[in-house]
Design a protein around this motif. Sequence first.
Motif, PDB file in Angstrom:
ATOM      1  N   HIS A 133      -5.305  -1.829  -3.704  1.00  0.00           N
ATOM      2  CA  HIS A 133      -6.652  -2.107  -3.182  1.00  0.00           C
ATOM      3  C   HIS A 133      -7.760  -2.038  -4.240  1.00  0.00           C
ATOM      4  N   SER A 149       0.844  -1.186   0.000  1.00  0.00           N
ATOM      5  CA  SER A 149       0.000   0.000   0.000  1.00  0.00           C
ATOM      6  C   SER A 149       0.892   1.253   0.000  1.00  0.00           C
ATOM      7  N   ASP A 188     -10.612  -1.354   0.599  1.00  0.00           N
ATOM      8  CA  ASP A 188     -10.930  -0.031   0.062  1.00  0.00           C
ATOM      9  C   ASP A 188     -12.422   0.030  -0.247  1.00  0.00           C
ATOM     10  N   ALA A 200      -7.152   8.938  -1.674  1.00  0.00           N
ATOM     11  CA  ALA A 200      -7.218   7.933  -0.614  1.00  0.00           C
ATOM     12  C   ALA A 200      -6.495   8.358   0.653  1.00  0.00           C
ATOM     13  N   GLY A 206      -9.267   3.263  -5.013  1.00  0.00           N
ATOM     14  CA  GLY A 206      -8.325   2.611  -5.915  1.00  0.00           C
ATOM     15  C   GLY A 206      -8.927   2.380  -7.289  1.00  0.00           C
TER      16      GLY A 206
END
Length: 225
Positions: A167, A122, A173, A138, A178
Amino acid sequence: MRLFLSSYRFGAHYDMLAALVGAPGPVAVIGNACDAWPGARDGAMTSEMVPLRRLGFTPREIDLRDHIGRPTELERQLSGFPLVWVRGGNTFVLRAQFARSGADRIIPRLLAADTLVYAGYSAGACLLCPDLHGLEAADDPAEVPPTCGMEPLWDGLGLVDRPIVPHVDSPTDPAGAGNALAAHYRARGIAHWALTDDDAIVVNGDDIRCHTGRDRPRREHNDTA
């Protein structure tokens, strides 16, 4: 240079990380992407250590905040580990802490010398991209000034040549940030890696592959999906 970059932890490809590292041993764990979460940071770090120990690794946290203004000491410590594990969180906070500690210069130097493997998921993966624009969908850049005492940086470390979108189609998520970012890149013809939580990018020297959850590796360079 050896890299293991994923959307969530090992994805479905721990065997690929094991092939890069060899037998489990000491691992430096960097959790500074969680620095803006003071009430949850300890629990987040515990959640990293447990699965690593179960796999036979000996994890030790290297907190970049302890090395601000002390890059020589940080390099000495990191040089003693065959593997660095960089967990997810806020990519912009992680980028700022890399800059404040000198890790943004030290880790690329150690990777170029092939003295350690970098594994990140990530935020820990996105950090290595050329540019961080788009990730604000995000991760909140506004967390950087109160957490790190500086303005956000928008350049990544540039160790891979394209954005990584974690994600995608993943329960980690639920808001779909994403998916939206991957769609933005596709619409503009921007090459990127869109990763589900099962996928992983493995770099071993000049060999760069994206392994999907179905374990069908894609050689890099012109994939825009």
